[in-house]
Design a protein around this motif. Structure first.
Motif, PDB file in Angstrom:
ATOM      1  N   TYR A 150      10.598   0.862  12.824  1.00 39.21           N
ATOM      2  CA  TYR A 150      10.849   0.565  11.411  1.00 39.21           C
ATOM      3  C   TYR A 150       9.543   0.606  10.626  1.00 39.21           C
ATOM      4  CZ  TYR A 150      15.515  -1.072  12.762  1.00 39.21           C
ATOM      5  OH  TYR A 150      16.786  -1.166  13.244  1.00 39.21           O
ATOM      6  N   GLU A 151       8.492   0.065  11.217  1.00 39.52           N
ATOM      7  CA  GLU A 151       7.190   0.077  10.544  1.00 39.52           C
ATOM      8  C   GLU A 151       6.717   1.513  10.296  1.00 39.52           C
ATOM      9  OE1 GLU A 151       3.251  -2.496  10.965  1.00 39.52           O
ATOM     10  OE2 GLU A 151       3.572  -1.168  12.696  1.00 39.52           O
ATOM     11  N   ASP A 186       5.730   5.890   6.497  1.00 45.96           N
ATOM     12  CA  ASP A 186       5.862   7.294   6.092  1.00 45.96           C
ATOM     13  C   ASP A 186       6.440   7.448   4.687  1.00 45.96           C
ATOM     14  OD1 ASP A 186       4.822   8.047   8.525  1.00 45.96           O
ATOM     15  OD2 ASP A 186       6.761   8.550   9.409  1.00 45.96           O
ATOM     16  N   THR A 187       7.135   6.409   4.193  1.00 44.27           N
ATOM     17  CA  THR A 187       7.744   6.477   2.864  1.00 44.27           C
ATOM     18  C   THR A 187       7.063   5.550   1.865  1.00 44.27           C
ATOM     19  OG1 THR A 187       9.361   4.801   3.481  1.00 44.27           O
ATOM     20  CG2 THR A 187      10.013   7.090   3.778  1.00 44.27           C
ATOM     21  N   ASP A 193      11.456  -8.718  22.781  1.00 39.14           N
ATOM     22  CA  ASP A 193      11.090  -7.669  23.742  1.00 39.14           C
ATOM     23  C   ASP A 193      12.011  -6.463  23.633  1.00 39.14           C
ATOM     24  OD1 ASP A 193       9.032  -9.222  24.657  1.00 39.14           O
ATOM     25  OD2 ASP A 193      10.098  -9.954  26.420  1.00 39.14           O
ATOM     26  N   MET A 194      13.270  -6.705  23.326  1.00 34.81           N
ATOM     27  CA  MET A 194      14.223  -5.613  23.178  1.00 34.81           C
ATOM     28  C   MET A 194      14.093  -4.980  21.784  1.00 34.81           C
ATOM     29  SD  MET A 194      18.395  -5.768  23.114  1.00 34.81           S
ATOM     30  CE  MET A 194      18.393  -6.747  21.634  1.00 34.81           C
ATOM     31  N   PHE A 195      14.024  -5.817  20.755  1.00 35.61           N
ATOM     32  CA  PHE A 195      14.066  -5.325  19.385  1.00 35.61           C
ATOM     33  C   PHE A 195      12.804  -4.556  19.000  1.00 35.61           C
ATOM     34  CE2 PHE A 195      14.110  -5.570  14.740  1.00 35.61           C
ATOM     35  CZ  PHE A 195      15.433  -5.270  14.472  1.00 35.61           C
ATOM     36  N   ILE A 196      11.677  -4.950  19.541  1.00 35.85           N
ATOM     37  CA  ILE A 196      10.417  -4.311  19.161  1.00 35.85           C
ATOM     38  C   ILE A 196      10.417  -2.816  19.508  1.00 35.85           C
ATOM     39  CG2 ILE A 196       9.038  -4.685  21.253  1.00 35.85           C
ATOM     40  CD1 ILE A 196       6.893  -5.775  19.174  1.00 35.85           C
ATOM     41  N   PHE A 235       9.583  -3.072   3.555  1.00 30.79           N
ATOM     42  CA  PHE A 235      10.708  -3.984   3.478  1.00 30.79           C
ATOM     43  C   PHE A 235      10.921  -4.651   4.828  1.00 30.79           C
ATOM     44  CE2 PHE A 235      10.968  -2.173  -0.449  1.00 30.79           C
ATOM     45  CZ  PHE A 235      12.159  -2.273  -1.133  1.00 30.79           C
ATOM     46  N   ILE A 236       9.834  -4.854   5.568  1.00 30.15           N
ATOM     47  CA  ILE A 236       9.897  -5.502   6.873  1.00 30.15           C
ATOM     48  C   ILE A 236       9.567  -6.981   6.704  1.00 30.15           C
ATOM     49  CG2 ILE A 236       8.874  -5.629   9.170  1.00 30.15           C
ATOM     50  CD1 ILE A 236       8.317  -2.631   8.956  1.00 30.15           C
TER      51      ILE A 236
END
Length: 168
Positions: A150-151, A156-157, A122-125, A161-162
């Protein structure tokens, strides 16, 4: 590696330009607040399995101790916490955070990791992409756990790497 040149971070002193693994061991870097060492719990087994196939050095840059609970009455030793989480076979080096040590270790690293724990989803998302962009600006490739920011940055690039689970 695409190097981002438009962010201005005073912590960045130099940019990685040499990309070979000369000692046959991959050098992984993790940087963050010491109370986030707990994020290694969910990836410790994966790191152990990878280390059996391809040994690596895990370089951790953080505070050597950190307060627990209210106030600064009780402190945990970061090295002891890491030893409880990671397998004994994983070689880790703990460095006290400062911008000079961060740059020195980052420039000798092959890849950075930004792990998360399902317990703190919940925090990291909702985590911003600042750390990802910071490492990219230094020329360091990064493997991350999933977060929306991060996604979007990777989309965009044209990178992916997720790691959405431990199998990735």
């Amino acid at each position: 590696v695409h190097i981002i040149l438009d962010l201005q971070d005073e912590e960045i002193i130099d940019v990685k330009s040499k990309y070979d693994i000369s000692d046959n061991k991959v050098n992984i870097i993790w940087e963050g607040m010491a109370n986030n060492i707990k994020l290694f719990y969910d990836v410790s087994e994966t790191l152990y399995e990878i280390n059996k196939v391809k040994p690596f050095n895990l370089n951790i840059i953080t505070d050597l101790t950190y307060p627990v609970g209210l106030g600064n009455y009780f402190k945990l030793n970061s090295s002891n916490v890491i030893k409880k989480i990671l397998s004994d076979e994983i070689n880790f080096n703990l460095y006290e955070w400062n911008k000079y040590k961060l740059n020195e270790i980052a420039l000798t690293s092959d890849i950075a990791i930004i792990p998360s724990s399902k317990k703190y989803d919940d925090m990291f998302i909702h985590k911003s992409s600042n750390k990802l962009l910071f490492f990219w600006k230094m020329g360091i490739p990064v493997l991350t756990s999933y977060s929306y920011a991060y996604e979007q940055a990777m989309k965009d690039t044209n990178l992916d790497f997720i790691c959405r689970d431990n199998n990735e």
